[in-house]
Design a protein around this motif. Structure first.
Motif, PDB file in Angstrom:
ATOM      1  N   PRO A  53      16.126  61.385  65.334  1.00  0.00           N
ATOM      2  CA  PRO A  53      15.188  60.817  64.361  1.00  0.00           C
ATOM      3  C   PRO A  53      13.763  61.363  64.510  1.00  0.00           C
ATOM      4  CG  PRO A  53      16.572  59.089  65.280  1.00  0.00           C
ATOM      5  CD  PRO A  53      16.843  60.337  66.066  1.00  0.00           C
ATOM      6  N   ALA A  54      13.324  61.605  65.749  1.00  0.00           N
ATOM      7  CA  ALA A  54      11.986  62.165  65.962  1.00  0.00           C
ATOM      8  C   ALA A  54      11.902  63.583  65.414  1.00  0.00           C
ATOM      9  CB  ALA A  54      11.636  62.147  67.447  1.00  0.00           C
ATOM     10  N   ILE A  55      12.952  64.369  65.620  1.00  0.00           N
ATOM     11  CA  ILE A  55      12.979  65.730  65.083  1.00  0.00           C
ATOM     12  C   ILE A  55      13.000  65.689  63.554  1.00  0.00           C
ATOM     13  CG2 ILE A  55      14.354  67.850  64.928  1.00  0.00           C
ATOM     14  CD1 ILE A  55      15.200  67.307  67.871  1.00  0.00           C
ATOM     15  N   GLY A  56      13.759  64.761  62.995  1.00  0.00           N
ATOM     16  CA  GLY A  56      13.781  64.597  61.537  1.00  0.00           C
ATOM     17  C   GLY A  56      12.424  64.234  60.983  1.00  0.00           C
ATOM     18  N   LEU A  57      11.706  63.364  61.687  1.00  0.00           N
ATOM     19  CA  LEU A  57      10.351  63.012  61.249  1.00  0.00           C
ATOM     20  C   LEU A  57       9.409  64.207  61.350  1.00  0.00           C
ATOM     21  CD1 LEU A  57       9.854  59.389  62.637  1.00  0.00           C
ATOM     22  CD2 LEU A  57       9.902  60.113  60.239  1.00  0.00           C
ATOM     23  N   CYS A  58       9.596  65.041  62.366  1.00  0.00           N
ATOM     24  CA  CYS A  58       8.791  66.263  62.478  1.00  0.00           C
ATOM     25  C   CYS A  58       9.046  67.168  61.273  1.00  0.00           C
ATOM     26  CB  CYS A  58       9.121  67.010  63.770  1.00  0.00           C
ATOM     27  SG  CYS A  58       8.461  66.275  65.263  1.00  0.00           S
ATOM     28  N   LEU A  59      10.323  67.339  60.921  1.00  0.00           N
ATOM     29  CA  LEU A  59      10.669  68.170  59.777  1.00  0.00           C
ATOM     30  C   LEU A  59      10.079  67.607  58.484  1.00  0.00           C
ATOM     31  CD1 LEU A  59      14.389  68.962  60.700  1.00  0.00           C
ATOM     32  CD2 LEU A  59      12.467  70.572  60.710  1.00  0.00           C
ATOM     33  N   ALA A  60      10.174  66.292  58.307  1.00  0.00           N
ATOM     34  CA  ALA A  60       9.608  65.661  57.109  1.00  0.00           C
ATOM     35  C   ALA A  60       8.089  65.794  57.082  1.00  0.00           C
ATOM     36  CB  ALA A  60      10.024  64.186  57.056  1.00  0.00           C
ATOM     37  N   THR A  61       7.467  65.652  58.239  1.00  0.00           N
ATOM     38  CA  THR A  61       6.007  65.787  58.326  1.00  0.00           C
ATOM     39  C   THR A  61       5.592  67.213  57.974  1.00  0.00           C
ATOM     40  OG1 THR A  61       5.920  64.074  60.022  1.00  0.00           O
ATOM     41  CG2 THR A  61       4.013  65.518  59.849  1.00  0.00           C
ATOM     42  N   GLY A  62       6.311  68.201  58.515  1.00  0.00           N
ATOM     43  CA  GLY A  62       6.012  69.591  58.201  1.00  0.00           C
ATOM     44  C   GLY A  62       6.186  69.895  56.725  1.00  0.00           C
ATOM     45  N   PHE A  63       7.246  69.349  56.123  1.00  0.00           N
ATOM     46  CA  PHE A  63       7.477  69.566  54.698  1.00  0.00           C
ATOM     47  C   PHE A  63       6.381  68.912  53.857  1.00  0.00           C
ATOM     48  CE2 PHE A  63       9.498  68.493  50.593  1.00  0.00           C
ATOM     49  CZ  PHE A  63       9.773  69.783  50.163  1.00  0.00           C
ATOM     50  N   ILE A  93       3.528  68.757  65.468  1.00  0.00           N
ATOM     51  CA  ILE A  93       2.841  67.513  65.837  1.00  0.00           C
ATOM     52  C   ILE A  93       3.662  66.305  65.430  1.00  0.00           C
ATOM     53  CG2 ILE A  93       0.791  66.130  65.314  1.00  0.00           C
ATOM     54  CD1 ILE A  93      -0.700  68.897  65.350  1.00  0.00           C
ATOM     55  N   GLY A  94       4.242  66.354  64.249  1.00  0.00           N
ATOM     56  CA  GLY A  94       5.136  65.276  63.824  1.00  0.00           C
ATOM     57  C   GLY A  94       4.448  63.979  63.468  1.00  0.00           C
ATOM     58  N   TRP A  95       5.278  62.966  63.389  1.00  0.00           N
ATOM     59  CA  TRP A  95       4.840  61.627  62.999  1.00  0.00           C
ATOM     60  C   TRP A  95       4.830  60.752  64.225  1.00  0.00           C
ATOM     61  CZ3 TRP A  95       2.936  60.059  58.522  1.00  0.00           C
ATOM     62  CH2 TRP A  95       2.814  58.693  58.309  1.00  0.00           C
ATOM     63  N   PRO A  96       3.903  59.884  64.451  1.00  0.00           N
ATOM     64  CA  PRO A  96       2.787  59.435  63.630  1.00  0.00           C
ATOM     65  C   PRO A  96       1.480  60.167  63.909  1.00  0.00           C
ATOM     66  CG  PRO A  96       3.049  57.906  65.442  1.00  0.00           C
ATOM     67  CD  PRO A  96       4.104  58.977  65.608  1.00  0.00           C
ATOM     68  N   ALA A  97       1.518  61.243  64.699  1.00  0.00           N
ATOM     69  CA  ALA A  97       0.285  61.957  65.039  1.00  0.00           C
ATOM     70  C   ALA A  97      -0.247  62.797  63.875  1.00  0.00           C
ATOM     71  CB  ALA A  97       0.515  62.840  66.257  1.00  0.00           C
ATOM     72  N   ALA A  98       0.447  62.803  62.739  1.00  0.00           N
ATOM     73  CA  ALA A  98       0.000  63.591  61.590  1.00  0.00           C
ATOM     74  C   ALA A  98      -1.355  63.116  61.067  1.00  0.00           C
ATOM     75  CB  ALA A  98       1.042  63.539  60.475  1.00  0.00           C
TER      76      ALA A  98
END
Length: 170
Positions: A53-63, A93-98
């Motif tokens: 899930p953390a990697i998925g949030l990173c991907l979503a944040t990058g997108f 950096i990902g979420w929530p550090a975005a």
């Protein structure tokens, strides 16, 4: 395991520093830097022990950052290399550090702009006369702002809070 994790984690700061230096000296951020960040994310995410899930949030944040960067590029606020570096940095950096990343980048961009405006004010013109060509170009009236520098500052400031660094550093 740290023998593999730390070098992979150091790829990010090394590449954003290279991007900032390239941007300030040539007003370009080569595509290979953003591509290398994208490719290096996968092994770094795997060895960091970040959850799926953390990697998925990173991907979503990058997108999401890519879409935001494309909008800023379309508006003429930043260059294409800046938009790609922004998205690649947000991926790491990902979420929530975005949000701290965007805030730090914006503050660094404001400080950078003020410094360049001071450089272009004419007060330092005698100093700029004997300086390297990239610094003279930076001080030239009506020039662009190398926003990759601000992105790098924001990325470096928030990277320890990011998803991958947090997974390793605790």
């Amino acid at each position: 395991m740290h023998a593999i994790q730390i070098p992979l984690l150091l790829i990010f700061p090394a590449l954003v520093i290279v991007a900032a230096l390239k941007d300030v000296t040539s007003y370009t951020i080569p595509n290979w830097i953003s591509l290398a960040l994208l490719v290096a994310f996968v092994p770094a995410a795997v060895v960091s022990g970040a959850s799926l899930p953390a990697i998925g949030l990173c991907l979503a944040t990058g997108f999401g950052a890519l879409l935001l960067g494309m909008g800023m590029f379309a508006a003429g606020w930043i260059g294409g290399g800046d938009a790609k570096l922004f998205a690649a940095s947000a991926l790491w950096i990902g979420w929530p550090a975005a949000f701290p990343f965007m805030l730090s980048t914006g503050l660094a961009g404001g400080a950078l702009t003020m410094a360049i405006l001071a450089l272009r004010s004419g007060w330092l013109e005698p100093v700029l006369a004997g300086s390297p060509s990239w610094l003279r170009k930076l001080g030239a009236q009506g020039g662009d702002i190398p926003y990759g520098v601000a992105i790098a500052v924001g990325a470096l400031a928030t990277f320890p809070q990011g998803a991958l660094a947090s997974a390793i550093l605790g």
